[in-house]
Motif scaffolding. Structure first.
Motif, mmCIF file in Angstrom:
data_model
loop_
_atom_site.group_PDB
_atom_site.id
_atom_site.type_symbol
_atom_site.label_atom_id
_atom_site.label_comp_id
_atom_site.label_asym_id
_atom_site.label_seq_id
_atom_site.Cartn_x
_atom_site.Cartn_y
_atom_site.Cartn_z
ATOM 1 N N LEU A 205 0.832 -1.206 0.000
ATOM 2 C CA LEU A 205 0.000 0.000 0.000
ATOM 3 C C LEU A 205 0.872 1.265 0.000
ATOM 4 O O LEU A 205 0.621 2.224 -0.747
ATOM 5 C CB LEU A 205 -0.905 -0.041 1.233
ATOM 6 C CG LEU A 205 -1.990 0.995 1.313
ATOM 7 C CD1 LEU A 205 -2.908 0.929 0.095
ATOM 8 C CD2 LEU A 205 -2.813 0.771 2.591
ATOM 9 N N GLN A 206 1.908 1.233 0.818
ATOM 10 C CA GLN A 206 2.820 2.377 0.859
ATOM 11 C C GLN A 206 3.472 2.594 -0.506
ATOM 12 O O GLN A 206 3.586 3.730 -0.982
ATOM 13 C CB GLN A 206 3.912 2.166 1.920
ATOM 14 C CG GLN A 206 3.413 2.468 3.325
ATOM 15 C CD GLN A 206 4.326 1.894 4.405
ATOM 16 O OE1 GLN A 206 5.284 1.171 4.117
ATOM 17 N NE2 GLN A 206 4.022 2.218 5.649
ATOM 18 N N ALA A 207 3.894 1.504 -1.146
ATOM 19 C CA ALA A 207 4.553 1.631 -2.456
ATOM 20 C C ALA A 207 3.580 2.220 -3.477
ATOM 21 O O ALA A 207 3.958 3.073 -4.289
ATOM 22 C CB ALA A 207 5.059 0.262 -2.908
ATOM 23 N N ILE A 208 2.317 1.789 -3.419
ATOM 24 C CA ILE A 208 1.321 2.324 -4.367
ATOM 25 C C ILE A 208 1.084 3.807 -4.099
ATOM 26 O O ILE A 208 1.057 4.624 -5.032
ATOM 27 C CB ILE A 208 0.001 1.519 -4.297
ATOM 28 C CG1 ILE A 208 0.209 0.127 -4.893
ATOM 29 C CG2 ILE A 208 -1.124 2.253 -5.037
ATOM 30 C CD1 ILE A 208 -0.999 -0.784 -4.812
ATOM 31 N N THR A 209 0.948 4.171 -2.838
ATOM 32 C CA THR A 209 0.663 5.593 -2.550
ATOM 33 C C THR A 209 1.883 6.468 -2.905
ATOM 34 O O THR A 209 1.711 7.583 -3.374
ATOM 35 C CB THR A 209 0.232 5.835 -1.087
ATOM 36 O OG1 THR A 209 1.207 5.306 -0.217
ATOM 37 C CG2 THR A 209 -1.090 5.208 -0.774
ATOM 38 N N GLU A 210 3.086 5.921 -2.745
ATOM 39 C CA GLU A 210 4.259 6.702 -3.176
ATOM 40 C C GLU A 210 4.259 6.884 -4.684
ATOM 41 O O GLU A 210 4.652 7.927 -5.195
ATOM 42 C CB GLU A 210 5.555 5.995 -2.751
ATOM 43 C CG GLU A 210 5.972 6.409 -1.344
ATOM 44 C CD GLU A 210 7.016 5.474 -0.758
ATOM 45 O OE1 GLU A 210 7.838 4.923 -1.521
ATOM 46 O OE2 GLU A 210 6.981 5.277 0.475
ATOM 47 N N ARG A 211 3.802 5.870 -5.366
ATOM 48 C CA ARG A 211 3.818 5.916 -6.838
ATOM 49 C C ARG A 211 2.744 6.869 -7.387
ATOM 50 O O ARG A 211 3.003 7.627 -8.307
ATOM 51 C CB ARG A 211 3.596 4.492 -7.381
ATOM 52 C CG ARG A 211 3.625 4.366 -8.869
ATOM 53 C CD ARG A 211 5.034 4.620 -9.425
ATOM 54 N NE ARG A 211 5.011 4.683 -10.881
ATOM 55 C CZ ARG A 211 4.619 5.740 -11.574
ATOM 56 N NH1 ARG A 211 4.221 6.829 -10.960
ATOM 57 N NH2 ARG A 211 4.622 5.719 -12.893
ATOM 58 N N VAL A 212 1.542 6.826 -6.826
ATOM 59 C CA VAL A 212 0.453 7.627 -7.438
ATOM 60 C C VAL A 212 0.132 8.907 -6.653
ATOM 61 O O VAL A 212 -0.649 9.728 -7.113
ATOM 62 C CB VAL A 212 -0.857 6.810 -7.640
ATOM 63 C CG1 VAL A 212 -0.617 5.616 -8.547
ATOM 64 C CG2 VAL A 212 -1.474 6.370 -6.314
ATOM 65 N N ARG A 213 0.726 9.066 -5.479
ATOM 66 C CA ARG A 213 0.503 10.258 -4.648
ATOM 67 C C ARG A 213 -0.977 10.679 -4.615
ATOM 68 O O ARG A 213 -1.366 11.720 -5.169
ATOM 69 C CB ARG A 213 1.342 11.433 -5.151
ATOM 70 C CG ARG A 213 2.803 11.101 -5.224
ATOM 71 C CD ARG A 213 3.678 12.227 -4.701
ATOM 72 N NE ARG A 213 5.021 11.754 -4.452
ATOM 73 C CZ ARG A 213 5.488 11.379 -3.268
ATOM 74 N NH1 ARG A 213 4.734 11.458 -2.208
ATOM 75 N NH2 ARG A 213 6.726 10.948 -3.123
ATOM 76 N N PRO A 214 -1.797 9.868 -3.966
ATOM 77 C CA PRO A 214 -3.249 10.127 -3.986
ATOM 78 C C PRO A 214 -3.635 11.416 -3.259
ATOM 79 O O PRO A 214 -2.958 11.826 -2.319
ATOM 80 C CB PRO A 214 -3.818 8.921 -3.231
ATOM 81 C CG PRO A 214 -2.698 8.414 -2.395
ATOM 82 C CD PRO A 214 -1.440 8.703 -3.151
ATOM 83 N N HIS A 215 -4.726 12.013 -3.725
ATOM 84 C CA HIS A 215 -5.273 13.179 -3.030
ATOM 85 C C HIS A 215 -6.119 12.741 -1.850
ATOM 86 O O HIS A 215 -6.257 13.458 -0.878
ATOM 87 C CB HIS A 215 -6.119 14.016 -4.001
ATOM 88 C CG HIS A 215 -5.312 14.487 -5.172
ATOM 89 N ND1 HIS A 215 -5.274 13.811 -6.364
ATOM 90 C CD2 HIS A 215 -4.488 15.547 -5.306
ATOM 91 C CE1 HIS A 215 -4.465 14.445 -7.207
ATOM 92 N NE2 HIS A 215 -3.979 15.497 -6.588
ATOM 93 N N ARG A 216 -6.740 11.571 -1.995
ATOM 94 C CA ARG A 216 -7.556 11.038 -0.902
ATOM 95 C C ARG A 216 -7.265 9.548 -0.745
ATOM 96 O O ARG A 216 -7.136 8.832 -1.744
ATOM 97 C CB ARG A 216 -9.068 11.192 -1.217
ATOM 98 C CG ARG A 216 -9.539 12.590 -1.505
ATOM 99 C CD ARG A 216 -9.456 13.513 -0.320
ATOM 100 N NE ARG A 216 -10.136 13.025 0.861
ATOM 101 C CZ ARG A 216 -11.348 13.414 1.254
ATOM 102 N NH1 ARG A 216 -12.022 14.289 0.537
ATOM 103 N NH2 ARG A 216 -11.880 12.950 2.363
ATOM 104 N N VAL A 217 -7.191 9.105 0.505
ATOM 105 C CA VAL A 217 -7.087 7.664 0.776
ATOM 106 C C VAL A 217 -8.263 7.293 1.670
ATOM 107 O O VAL A 217 -8.464 7.900 2.733
ATOM 108 C CB VAL A 217 -5.765 7.301 1.500
ATOM 109 C CG1 VAL A 217 -5.709 5.798 1.804
ATOM 110 C CG2 VAL A 217 -4.553 7.716 0.665
#
Ligand code: GDP
Length: 296
Positions: A205-217
């Motif tokens: 999950l951390q790797a995905i959020t680093e990759r796509v830099r979400p505005h909302r999780v």
């Protein structure tokens, strides 16, 4: 939604409601019943303690008991505090102007995450007229990709998927690139769940959020699991921060524990409620309306 909790709380307040005058002892007796009802509904005991303390402080003030209609006032105090517990005001789901706005959905397997991804897509398209695409990055659960393709199709939204050939992070990055090229308004990323919170799940999950830099999780929680859902939320909050919650399966007789504890425990609001298997059974969570419904 919360039928047994509603029954128990209405019973607890029934005696108070039927009286013209109230003594402190009457209020204490009702509060003991309220406390038991909340504990039975699997609400976190610390939350119950604080809740009853706040109600007691406000309800046993002389002005309340000496007022023209004390029962009405006491029930109103309970309703106000219940609304606060559920989050206070409705958390409007505001997306940034960025195109695409990126939303990541996280949660355990079986929580209803993939369904919620498609429901959110449908909601944003139907209610806000946005062009929404979904990214199929749950490569853990067999058939999650096909499920998202199917549900995304029903929601009339594009689904970016590469089967299970690439890693979830690769799929997420690739989907973001496509969403940019195709100028989508929103990209919703469905991520993998597991049966328990574990290191691998968090790392992915951390790797995905680093990759796509979400505005909302958004963290998806199964309301039927009561206190367990709150433990899951606490574990995620420590490792993979989220800014709002989706509570699912509120159509079952959810005991209420998750809905009533989770804001107080994590500080994050419930944003959406999922109330059935159909895509339309998904709405913004309104704490005041839910509190009213519970208290009857
Ligand atoms: P995931 O593993 O977290 O992606 O979970 P799924 O989205 O596949 O959902 C698991 C099961 O729960 C499926 O059978 C869904 O149809 C069902 N489900 C999801 N949301 C709800 C809901 O709000 N109410 C009910 N009754 N079932 C739901």
């Amino acid at each position: 939604m919360f039928e047994s909790l509603a029954d128990r709380l209405q019973q607890a307040l029934g005696e108070v409601r039927s009286r013209g005058r109230l003594s402190e002892e009457d209020v204490e007796r009702a509060l003991r019943q309220v406390r038991l009802a909340l504990l039975e509904a699997d609400v976190d005991f610390r939350v119950v303690k604080e809740f009853t303390a706040r109600v007691r402080e406000r309800a046993i003030g002389t002005q309340v008991l000496a007022s023209v209609n004390p029962a009405h006032q006491v029930v109103k105090v309970v309703a106000d505090e219940l609304t606060e517990l559920l989050g206070g005001t409705t958390s409007e789901f505001v997306l940034p102007k960025a195109r695409p706005a990126v939303v990541v959905l996280a949660g355990l397997q079986g929580s209803g995450k993939t369904t919620a991804a498609a429901k959110l897509a449908r909601y944003l398209r139907a209610e806000r007229g946005l062009d929404v695409a979904l990214a199929a990055c749950d490569l853990q659960r067999p058939a999650a990709v096909e499920q998202l393709v199917l549900l995304g199709g029903r929601a009339d939204c594009t689904v970016y998927e590469r089967g299970t050939d690439a890693t979830p992070v690769e799929v997420a990055g690739w989907a973001l690139g496509r969403a940019r090229e195709e100028q989508r308004d929103v990209l919703i990323v469905d991520t993998a769940g597991r049966l328990h919170v574990d290191d691998q799940l968090m790392a992915e999950l951390q790797a995905i959020t680093e990759r796509v830099r979400p505005h909302r999780v958004l963290l998806v929680l199964d309301a039927m699991t009561g206190q367990d859902a709150v433990n899951v939320a606490t574990a995620f909050a420590e490792r993979a921060p989220f800014d709002g919650l989706v509570l699912t399966k509120l159509d079952g007789d959810a005991r209420g524990g998750a809905a009533l504890s989770v804001k107080a425990v994590t500080g994050r609001p419930i944003v959406f409620a999922s109330t059935g298997e159909r895509l339309e059974e998904f709405e913004l969570f309104h704490p005041d309306r839910v509190a009213q419904r519970i208290l009857g």
